[in-house]
Write a protein that holds these residues in place. Structure first.
Motif, PDB file in Angstrom:
ATOM      1  N   MET A   1      14.364  50.167  59.317  1.00  0.00           N
ATOM      2  CA  MET A   1      15.028  48.881  59.153  1.00  0.00           C
ATOM      3  C   MET A   1      16.135  48.935  58.096  1.00  0.00           C
ATOM      4  O   MET A   1      17.165  48.279  58.227  1.00  0.00           O
ATOM      5  CB  MET A   1      14.014  47.793  58.794  1.00  0.00           C
ATOM      6  N   LYS A   2      15.941  49.731  57.055  1.00  0.00           N
ATOM      7  CA  LYS A   2      16.993  49.875  56.044  1.00  0.00           C
ATOM      8  C   LYS A   2      18.263  50.440  56.674  1.00  0.00           C
ATOM      9  O   LYS A   2      19.376  49.960  56.424  1.00  0.00           O
ATOM     10  CB  LYS A   2      16.523  50.806  54.914  1.00  0.00           C
ATOM     11  N   ILE A   3      18.076  51.483  57.494  1.00  0.00           N
ATOM     12  CA  ILE A   3      19.235  52.116  58.136  1.00  0.00           C
ATOM     13  C   ILE A   3      19.811  51.200  59.199  1.00  0.00           C
ATOM     14  O   ILE A   3      21.032  51.116  59.373  1.00  0.00           O
ATOM     15  CB  ILE A   3      18.833  53.485  58.739  1.00  0.00           C
ATOM     16  N   TRP A   4      18.953  50.464  59.914  1.00  0.00           N
ATOM     17  CA  TRP A   4      19.445  49.531  60.925  1.00  0.00           C
ATOM     18  C   TRP A   4      20.383  48.495  60.287  1.00  0.00           C
ATOM     19  O   TRP A   4      21.451  48.198  60.801  1.00  0.00           O
ATOM     20  CB  TRP A   4      18.284  48.827  61.627  1.00  0.00           C
ATOM     21  N   ARG A   5      19.981  47.950  59.136  1.00  0.00           N
ATOM     22  CA  ARG A   5      20.789  46.929  58.471  1.00  0.00           C
ATOM     23  C   ARG A   5      22.156  47.481  58.046  1.00  0.00           C
ATOM     24  O   ARG A   5      23.148  46.762  58.019  1.00  0.00           O
ATOM     25  CB  ARG A   5      20.039  46.348  57.266  1.00  0.00           C
TER      26      ARG A   5
ATOM     27  N   LYS B   1      21.431  60.096  62.886  1.00  0.00           N
ATOM     28  CA  LYS B   1      21.635  61.141  61.875  1.00  0.00           C
ATOM     29  C   LYS B   1      21.021  60.725  60.545  1.00  0.00           C
ATOM     30  O   LYS B   1      20.300  61.511  59.904  1.00  0.00           O
ATOM     31  CB  LYS B   1      23.135  61.410  61.704  1.00  0.00           C
ATOM     32  N   ASP B   2      21.273  59.485  60.124  1.00  0.00           N
ATOM     33  CA  ASP B   2      20.707  58.987  58.864  1.00  0.00           C
ATOM     34  C   ASP B   2      19.184  58.888  58.951  1.00  0.00           C
ATOM     35  O   ASP B   2      18.476  59.184  57.981  1.00  0.00           O
ATOM     36  CB  ASP B   2      21.283  57.608  58.536  1.00  0.00           C
ATOM     37  N   LEU B   3      18.692  58.462  60.099  1.00  0.00           N
ATOM     38  CA  LEU B   3      17.252  58.298  60.267  1.00  0.00           C
ATOM     39  C   LEU B   3      16.532  59.643  60.179  1.00  0.00           C
ATOM     40  O   LEU B   3      15.511  59.774  59.501  1.00  0.00           O
ATOM     41  CB  LEU B   3      16.963  57.642  61.620  1.00  0.00           C
TER      42      LEU B   3
ATOM     43  N   HIS C   1      13.881  61.208  57.238  1.00  0.00           N
ATOM     44  CA  HIS C   1      12.580  61.775  57.612  1.00  0.00           C
ATOM     45  C   HIS C   1      12.530  63.295  57.354  1.00  0.00           C
ATOM     46  O   HIS C   1      11.586  63.962  57.761  1.00  0.00           O
ATOM     47  CB  HIS C   1      12.265  61.494  59.077  1.00  0.00           C
ATOM     48  N   LYS C   2      13.610  63.805  56.717  1.00  0.00           N
ATOM     49  CA  LYS C   2      13.680  65.237  56.365  1.00  0.00           C
ATOM     50  C   LYS C   2      13.550  66.122  57.602  1.00  0.00           C
ATOM     51  O   LYS C   2      12.848  67.135  57.594  1.00  0.00           O
ATOM     52  CB  LYS C   2      12.610  65.594  55.322  1.00  0.00           C
ATOM     53  N   LYS C   3      14.230  65.696  58.675  1.00  0.00           N
ATOM     54  CA  LYS C   3      14.207  66.474  59.913  1.00  0.00           C
ATOM     55  C   LYS C   3      15.600  67.023  60.182  1.00  0.00           C
ATOM     56  O   LYS C   3      16.582  66.286  60.200  1.00  0.00           O
ATOM     57  CB  LYS C   3      13.733  65.609  61.081  1.00  0.00           C
ATOM     58  N   ASN C   4      15.675  68.351  60.360  1.00  0.00           N
ATOM     59  CA  ASN C   4      16.952  69.013  60.601  1.00  0.00           C
ATOM     60  C   ASN C   4      17.221  69.070  62.101  1.00  0.00           C
ATOM     61  O   ASN C   4      16.642  69.869  62.823  1.00  0.00           O
ATOM     62  CB  ASN C   4      16.913  70.428  60.007  1.00  0.00           C
ATOM     63  N   ILE C   5      18.097  68.187  62.577  1.00  0.00           N
ATOM     64  CA  ILE C   5      18.417  68.107  63.999  1.00  0.00           C
ATOM     65  C   ILE C   5      19.831  68.638  64.219  1.00  0.00           C
ATOM     66  O   ILE C   5      20.785  68.125  63.628  1.00  0.00           O
ATOM     67  CB  ILE C   5      18.328  66.650  64.509  1.00  0.00           C
TER      68      ILE C   5
ATOM     69  N   GLU D   1      22.911  64.888  72.397  1.00  0.00           N
ATOM     70  CA  GLU D   1      22.052  64.727  73.580  1.00  0.00           C
ATOM     71  C   GLU D   1      21.193  63.470  73.471  1.00  0.00           C
ATOM     72  O   GLU D   1      21.087  62.686  74.425  1.00  0.00           O
ATOM     73  CB  GLU D   1      21.150  65.968  73.722  1.00  0.00           C
ATOM     74  N   TYR D   2      20.585  63.260  72.301  1.00  0.00           N
ATOM     75  CA  TYR D   2      19.766  62.063  72.080  1.00  0.00           C
ATOM     76  C   TYR D   2      20.609  60.796  72.239  1.00  0.00           C
ATOM     77  O   TYR D   2      20.193  59.831  72.879  1.00  0.00           O
ATOM     78  CB  TYR D   2      19.150  62.081  70.680  1.00  0.00           C
ATOM     79  N   THR D   3      21.808  60.813  71.628  1.00  0.00           N
ATOM     80  CA  THR D   3      22.675  59.628  71.672  1.00  0.00           C
ATOM     81  C   THR D   3      23.061  59.285  73.105  1.00  0.00           C
ATOM     82  O   THR D   3      22.943  58.128  73.537  1.00  0.00           O
ATOM     83  CB  THR D   3      23.953  59.870  70.835  1.00  0.00           C
ATOM     84  N   ASP D   4      23.533  60.281  73.855  1.00  0.00           N
ATOM     85  CA  ASP D   4      23.958  60.053  75.240  1.00  0.00           C
ATOM     86  C   ASP D   4      22.802  59.589  76.109  1.00  0.00           C
ATOM     87  O   ASP D   4      22.939  58.655  76.914  1.00  0.00           O
ATOM     88  CB  ASP D   4      24.565  61.335  75.832  1.00  0.00           C
TER      89      ASP D   4
END
Length: 204
Positions: free
Chosen positions: A107-111, A131-133, A137-141, A148-151
């Motif tokens: 929700m912080k990032i959504w705002r 990307k921020d989310l 969460h300390k995940k290297n994507i 791919e996720y966005t599309d």
């Protein structure tokens, strides 16, 4: 056989799968397979009609249709492709590859991206949001996976093709226990009034 899965979503599917995929290797095989089909038979009818012969018969028929690699074991994606709708199938893959379990950070990032509190973000903003989310969460994507996720998310969740996603749709990427927006079927306006309106700031 499919009637056992009629109301199954990604979260429910994953719960059932994890129960039988005890070693979490992405496959159900050996005794796990027998237990899986025995469980599904119990869901379909009275227990007194379940015999070992019946379990093996259903297993054989089911595997001939779903075991696409013919290796005698059931892969999670083989089964998901056949029984889950497209959006739930994507959510299943997403939650396994990049589980997100912090609704507060969400929700912080959504705002940040929904600056006007409209309840929507654009396709361009979605990539930055993800990307921020993932960073929080300390995940290297990798960038390619982010694209791919966005599309995919825009193709699946942007039902009216206006180039925007709403809060309720995007919240579905959260892990089940954190996705209280869907769990309690709260619409965006109710959610915003309860959680986004800065009531507490008046006391600071």
């Amino acid at each position: 056989m499919n009637c056992a899965f009629d109301n199954l979503d990604a979260a429910g599917f994953l719960q059932i799968w994890q129960h039988f995929d005890a070693d979490d290797n992405g496959y159900i095989e050996g005794k796990e397979l027998d237990d899986f089909f025995r469980h599904m038979l119990k869901k379909l009818g009275p227990e007194d009609k379940i015999t070992e012969e019946r379990v093996q018969e259903i297993k054989k028929r089911f595997m001939s249709a779903y075991d696409l690699t013919a290796d005698g074991r059931l892969q999670i994606q083989e089964l998901a492709n056949m029984i889950l709708p497209e959006d739930e199938n994507f959510l299943l893959i997403f939650r396994r590859e990049a589980p997100l379990d912090n609704s507060v950070e969400f929700m912080k990032i959504w705002r940040k991206y929904d600056a006007d509190s409209s309840g929507y973000i654009s396709a361009v903003e979605l990539k930055g949001f993800l990307k921020d989310l993932f960073f929080q969460h300390k995940k290297n994507i990798p960038s390619s996976k982010l694209d791919e996720y966005t599309d995919t998310m825009m193709n699946i969740f942007d039902k009216n093709k206006d180039g925007r996603l709403d809060l309720n749709d995007l919240a579905r990427i959260l892990a089940l226990q954190e996705n209280f927006m869907l769990q309690f079927k709260m619409d965006v306006s109710v959610f915003v009034s309860l959680f986004v309106t800065p009531k507490c700031n008046n006391h600071l």
